[in-house]
Design a protein around this motif. Sequence first.
Motif, PDB file in Angstrom:
ATOM      1  N   PHE A  78       0.827  -1.205   0.000  1.00 20.26           N
ATOM      2  CA  PHE A  78       0.000   0.000   0.000  1.00 20.26           C
ATOM      3  C   PHE A  78       0.864   1.258   0.000  1.00 20.26           C
ATOM      4  O   PHE A  78       0.713   2.145  -0.839  1.00 20.26           O
ATOM      5  CB  PHE A  78      -0.918  -0.032   1.233  1.00 20.26           C
ATOM      6  CG  PHE A  78      -1.939   1.049   1.293  1.00 20.26           C
ATOM      7  CD1 PHE A  78      -3.152   0.905   0.641  1.00 20.26           C
ATOM      8  CD2 PHE A  78      -1.719   2.198   2.031  1.00 20.26           C
ATOM      9  CE1 PHE A  78      -4.125   1.899   0.705  1.00 20.26           C
ATOM     10  CE2 PHE A  78      -2.674   3.196   2.101  1.00 20.26           C
ATOM     11  CZ  PHE A  78      -3.881   3.047   1.439  1.00 20.26           C
ATOM     12  N   ALA A  79       1.802   1.322   0.938  1.00 18.07           N
ATOM     13  CA  ALA A  79       2.642   2.520   1.086  1.00 18.07           C
ATOM     14  C   ALA A  79       3.665   2.635  -0.045  1.00 18.07           C
ATOM     15  O   ALA A  79       3.897   3.735  -0.560  1.00 18.07           O
ATOM     16  CB  ALA A  79       3.348   2.495   2.435  1.00 18.07           C
ATOM     17  N   ASP A 130      -6.069  -8.959  -6.280  1.00 16.28           N
ATOM     18  CA  ASP A 130      -6.246  -8.253  -4.999  1.00 16.28           C
ATOM     19  C   ASP A 130      -5.041  -7.380  -4.677  1.00 16.28           C
ATOM     20  O   ASP A 130      -5.187  -6.281  -4.134  1.00 16.28           O
ATOM     21  CB  ASP A 130      -6.497  -9.237  -3.858  1.00 16.28           C
ATOM     22  CG  ASP A 130      -7.881  -9.862  -3.897  1.00 16.28           C
ATOM     23  OD1 ASP A 130      -8.651  -9.539  -4.823  1.00 16.28           O
ATOM     24  OD2 ASP A 130      -8.191 -10.674  -3.011  1.00 16.28           O
ATOM     25  N   ASP A 131      -3.842  -7.845  -5.009  1.00 13.51           N
ATOM     26  CA  ASP A 131      -2.638  -7.023  -4.775  1.00 13.51           C
ATOM     27  C   ASP A 131      -2.613  -5.811  -5.693  1.00 13.51           C
ATOM     28  O   ASP A 131      -2.185  -4.730  -5.289  1.00 13.51           O
ATOM     29  CB  ASP A 131      -1.363  -7.844  -4.956  1.00 13.51           C
ATOM     30  CG  ASP A 131      -0.990  -8.635  -3.713  1.00 13.51           C
ATOM     31  OD1 ASP A 131      -1.579  -8.390  -2.645  1.00 13.51           O
ATOM     32  OD2 ASP A 131      -0.107  -9.507  -3.812  1.00 13.51           O
ATOM     33  N   VAL A 132      -3.066  -5.978  -6.927  1.00 10.02           N
ATOM     34  CA  VAL A 132      -3.148  -4.843  -7.854  1.00 10.02           C
ATOM     35  C   VAL A 132      -4.098  -3.796  -7.277  1.00 10.02           C
ATOM     36  O   VAL A 132      -3.796  -2.595  -7.275  1.00 10.02           O
ATOM     37  CB  VAL A 132      -3.629  -5.289  -9.257  1.00 10.02           C
ATOM     38  CG1 VAL A 132      -3.853  -4.077 -10.164  1.00 10.02           C
ATOM     39  CG2 VAL A 132      -2.634  -6.247  -9.879  1.00 10.02           C
ATOM     40  N   GLY A 138      -3.529   2.270  -2.559  1.00 10.23           N
ATOM     41  CA  GLY A 138      -2.420   3.021  -1.964  1.00 10.23           C
ATOM     42  C   GLY A 138      -2.093   4.251  -2.787  1.00 10.23           C
ATOM     43  O   GLY A 138      -1.884   5.337  -2.252  1.00 10.23           O
ATOM     44  N   ALA A 139      -2.079   4.096  -4.110  1.00  3.60           N
ATOM     45  CA  ALA A 139      -1.800   5.227  -5.000  1.00  3.60           C
ATOM     46  C   ALA A 139      -2.868   6.300  -4.852  1.00  3.60           C
ATOM     47  O   ALA A 139      -2.548   7.487  -4.727  1.00  3.60           O
ATOM     48  CB  ALA A 139      -1.725   4.745  -6.455  1.00  3.60           C
ATOM     49  N   VAL A 143      -1.914   9.978  -3.290  1.00  7.86           N
ATOM     50  CA  VAL A 143      -2.031  11.144  -4.177  1.00  7.86           C
ATOM     51  C   VAL A 143      -3.030  12.141  -3.590  1.00  7.86           C
ATOM     52  O   VAL A 143      -2.773  13.352  -3.568  1.00  7.86           O
ATOM     53  CB  VAL A 143      -2.421  10.722  -5.615  1.00  7.86           C
ATOM     54  CG1 VAL A 143      -2.833  11.926  -6.445  1.00  7.86           C
ATOM     55  CG2 VAL A 143      -1.257  10.000  -6.278  1.00  7.86           C
ATOM     56  N   ILE A 144      -4.160  11.651  -3.099  1.00  6.43           N
ATOM     57  CA  ILE A 144      -5.155  12.553  -2.486  1.00  6.43           C
ATOM     58  C   ILE A 144      -4.556  13.258  -1.277  1.00  6.43           C
ATOM     59  O   ILE A 144      -4.679  14.481  -1.136  1.00  6.43           O
ATOM     60  CB  ILE A 144      -6.438  11.796  -2.114  1.00  6.43           C
ATOM     61  CG1 ILE A 144      -7.211  11.420  -3.382  1.00  6.43           C
ATOM     62  CG2 ILE A 144      -7.315  12.624  -1.170  1.00  6.43           C
ATOM     63  CD1 ILE A 144      -8.391  10.491  -3.145  1.00  6.43           C
TER      64      ILE A 144
END
Length: 163
Positions: A78-79, A130-132, A138-139, A143-144
């Motif tokens: 995620f990070a 699921d990982d995608v 995370g992106a 970004v937000i």
Amino acid sequence: MKKYIFLIVGILIMLFCISSMTYEQQTIVPTLQETLENKPFYNLLSKLELTYWDQTISVESRGYYYFVEFLIRKGLHFAGYGIIAILIYRIYRKFQFQLAGICAVLSIFVIASLDEYRQTFVEGRTGIFDDVLLDTYGAITFVILFKLFSALYQKIKQRNSVE
């Protein structure tokens, strides 16, 4: 801008190298068993249940150390992809591209998809959608948050320059 490109390429190479390793090569369970011998937050963690890849992931189903490892690994997904998304966003912004945030997230989706696909060729690994999705979430999140903090920083900067 070159520093962002080099940083992105470096991080991507690191991620691809790590994802080329088998689970046995990259597991941190032995380290966790030494480091977290007293099982801190066991009571709290034992109340958590996550559904991932149509499986229930919990302390009860996996055991304490494997569950902690799962949280760490997915947190790094995620990070890590969130940080790459911010760097890509900054590059798009350098070109005054109006849809930089959306393009950064889409770039992460493509990169994560390619990485997961590549993992299907690594012995003992599986590439899962699921990982995608986790990488893409995370992106989106990073970004937000980056855009919010940047806007807040600009407001504070403007307020201080007026005073």
